[in-house]
Design an enzyme around this catalytic site. Structure first.
Site, short mmCIF file in Angstrom:
data_model
loop_
_atom_site.label_atom_id
_atom_site.label_comp_id
_atom_site.label_asym_id
_atom_site.label_seq_id
_atom_site.Cartn_x
_atom_site.Cartn_y
_atom_site.Cartn_z
N ASP A 17 0.84 -1.08 0.11
CA ASP A 17 -0.10 0.03 -0.14
C ASP A 17 0.99 1.00 -0.19
O ASP A 17 1.93 1.22 0.43
CB ASP A 17 -1.02 -0.07 1.28
N GLY A 18 0.40 2.28 -0.59
CA GLY A 18 0.96 3.57 -0.45
C GLY A 18 1.70 3.93 -1.96
O GLY A 18 2.44 5.01 -1.87
N HIS A 34 3.42 3.04 -8.88
CA HIS A 34 3.26 1.71 -9.14
C HIS A 34 4.29 0.97 -9.93
O HIS A 34 4.71 -0.13 -9.40
CB HIS A 34 1.85 1.40 -10.05
N SER A 62 -6.97 -6.24 -6.09
CA SER A 62 -8.00 -6.65 -5.14
C SER A 62 -9.19 -6.74 -5.95
O SER A 62 -9.31 -6.03 -7.12
CB SER A 62 -8.46 -6.11 -4.20
N ASN A 65 -10.59 -3.18 -6.76
CA ASN A 65 -9.68 -2.32 -7.33
C ASN A 65 -10.10 -2.01 -8.74
O ASN A 65 -9.64 -1.07 -9.07
CB ASN A 65 -8.28 -2.80 -7.36
N ARG A 186 -5.61 -1.72 8.49
CA ARG A 186 -6.79 -3.06 8.17
C ARG A 186 -6.42 -3.77 7.29
O ARG A 186 -5.20 -3.77 6.53
CB ARG A 186 -7.94 -1.88 7.73
N SER A 188 -8.34 -5.45 4.89
CA SER A 188 -9.13 -5.31 3.45
C SER A 188 -9.39 -6.46 2.57
O SER A 188 -8.98 -6.45 1.43
CB SER A 188 -8.38 -4.19 2.65
C1 FPP Z 1 -1.48 0.27 -3.50
O1 FPP Z 1 -1.07 1.63 -3.81
C2 FPP Z 1 -1.05 -0.93 -4.52
C3 FPP Z 1 -2.00 -1.19 -5.42
C4 FPP Z 1 -3.29 -0.98 -5.78
C5 FPP Z 1 -1.41 -2.50 -6.29
C6 FPP Z 1 -0.53 -2.34 -7.14
C7 FPP Z 1 1.01 -2.90 -6.80
C8 FPP Z 1 2.15 -2.98 -7.68
C9 FPP Z 1 1.99 -2.06 -8.90
C10 FPP Z 1 3.17 -3.39 -7.12
C11 FPP Z 1 3.37 -4.72 -7.18
C12 FPP Z 1 3.07 -5.42 -8.55
C13 FPP Z 1 2.78 -6.75 -8.78
C14 FPP Z 1 2.92 -7.47 -10.13
C15 FPP Z 1 2.62 -7.51 -7.38
P1 FPP Z 1 -2.14 2.51 -3.84
O2 FPP Z 1 -2.54 2.90 -5.18
O3 FPP Z 1 -3.43 2.11 -3.03
O4 FPP Z 1 -1.42 3.71 -3.02
P2 FPP Z 1 -2.39 5.00 -2.13
O5 FPP Z 1 -3.07 4.19 -1.09
O6 FPP Z 1 -1.07 5.69 -1.71
O7 FPP Z 1 -3.37 5.70 -3.43
#
Ligand code: FPP
Length: 237
Positions: A17-18, A34, A62, A65, A186, A188
Site C-alpha cells: 500500500d502507498g 506503481h 483486489s 480495485n 486494516r 481489506s
Molecule cells: C497500492 O497503492 C498498490 C496497489 C493498488 C497495487 C499495485 C501494486 C503494484 C503495482 C506493485 C506490485 C506489482 C505486482 C505485479 C505484484 P495505492 O494505489 O493504494 O496507494 P495509495 O493508497 O497511496 O493511493
C-alpha cells in the site's frame, strides 16, 4: 543483515500500500508509484525468500480495485503484463516459484497469458514461493472453495481445515506475519482464512520505500512477539 539469531516466519504476507501517496509526495503520477512498487517487489521477493522464509504472499490487485478509474486499472494491467514478461527469467534464475491467487474472470486475455507463462516457467523451482494475489478477494476465495467442494460432491463430514485449505486458490501454509505498508491499519479482505493466527505489523513506510532494511526491522519486531496460538504457558505467568 544476518538473520541467524532471529525468528524466521514460514509465510510472510504484505499488503502493498502507498504507491500512490509515495508518487504524490514526490510530485509524480500515480503510475510512477506503481512502477516503483513493482521494481521494489522484484528486489524484495529475492531478499525475503533468501532468508529462509518459504512463502511470500502479496496483494497486487483486489477484486475491489476494479472500481478505480479505467485509466488506473488499464495502467496496472499493462504493468502486470509488461512486468511478468520482462521479469520471468529473473524469477526463474532466482529459483522462485511464482503462483497466483484470485478469480480469473474479468481479467484480460493478455494478463492471463502473462500470468500462466510466468507460473508455468517457474513451477518446478524450489527456492521459495511468491504468491501474487491478483483480482483477489478473501470472501470470494472462501466462496469459490465451497463451490468447488459442492461441485465435486465432497461429503460434508470429510471437510476439515486441511481439506478446506486444498480447495483454496493455492494450498499454502498459514500466514505467520502480515505486514501492511503506508500506515493503514486494516486487512481489506486479504487472505482471511490464512491469517487466523498471524502477527500484524503496520509500518508507516510507503511500499516503494519498504526496502531490505525496513524488512529487517520487521523481522526484528517479529522475533520479539510471543506467539501462543490460544495456549498459556502457566510456568511463565
Ligand atoms: C497500492 O497503492 C498498490 C496497489 C493498488 C497495487 C499495485 C501494486 C503494484 C503495482 C506493485 C506490485 C506489482 C505486482 C505485479 C505484484 P495505492 O494505489 O493504494 O496507494 P495509495 O493508497 O497511496 O493511493
Amino acid at each position: 543483515m544476518d538473520y541467524s539469531s532471529l525468528k524466521i516466519p514460514n509465510h510472510v504476507a504484505i499488503i502493498l500500500d502507498g504507491n500512490g501517496r509515495w508518487a504524490k509526495e514526490k510530485g509524480m503520477s500515480r503510475s510512477k508509484g506503481h512502477e516503483e512498487g513493482f521494481n521494489n517487489l522484484k528486489k524484495l521477493s529475492k531478499y525475503i525468500l533468501s532468508k529462509g522464509i518459504k512463502v511470500f504472499s502479496v496483494y497486487a490487485f483486489s477484486t475491489e480495485n476494479f472500481n478505480r478509474s479505467t485509466e488506473e486499472v488499464d495502467f496496472l494491467m499493462n504493468l502486470f503484463v509488461k512486468g511478468f514478461k520482462k521479469e520471468k527469467n529473473y524469477f526463474n534464475k532466482e529459483n522462485i516459484k511464482v503462483v497466483f491467487s484470485g478469480r480469473r474472470e474479468n481479467l484480460r486475455k493478455d494478463v492471463l497469458e502473462s500470468m500462466d507463462e510466468l507460473a508455468n516457467l517457474t513451477k518446478n523451482n524450489t527456492g521459495g514461493i511468491l504468491n501474487i494475489c491478483l483480482n483477489y478477494g478473501g470472501h470470494f476465495e472462501i466462496i469459490d472453495a465451497c463451490r468447488k467442494m459442492i461441485k465435486e460432491n465432497i461429503n460434508p463430514e470429510d471437510i476439515d481445515e486441511e481439506l478446506f485449505n486444498k480447495y483454496l486458490y493455492q494450498d499454502l501454509p498459514p500466514i505467520d506475519y502480515l505486514i501492511r505498508t503506508s500506515g493503514e491499519i486494516r486487512v481489506s479482505n486479504f487472505m482471511l482464512w490464512q491469517m487466523s493466527y498471524a502477527e500484524f505489523y503496520f509500518p508507516n513506510t510507503y511500499f516503494p520505500d519498504f526496502n531490505e532494511e525496513e524488512f529487517d526491522k520487521a523481522i526484528i519486531e517479529y522475533t520479539k512477539r510471543d506467539r501462543r496460538f490460544g495456549k498459556i504457558d502457566y510456568d511463565k505467568k
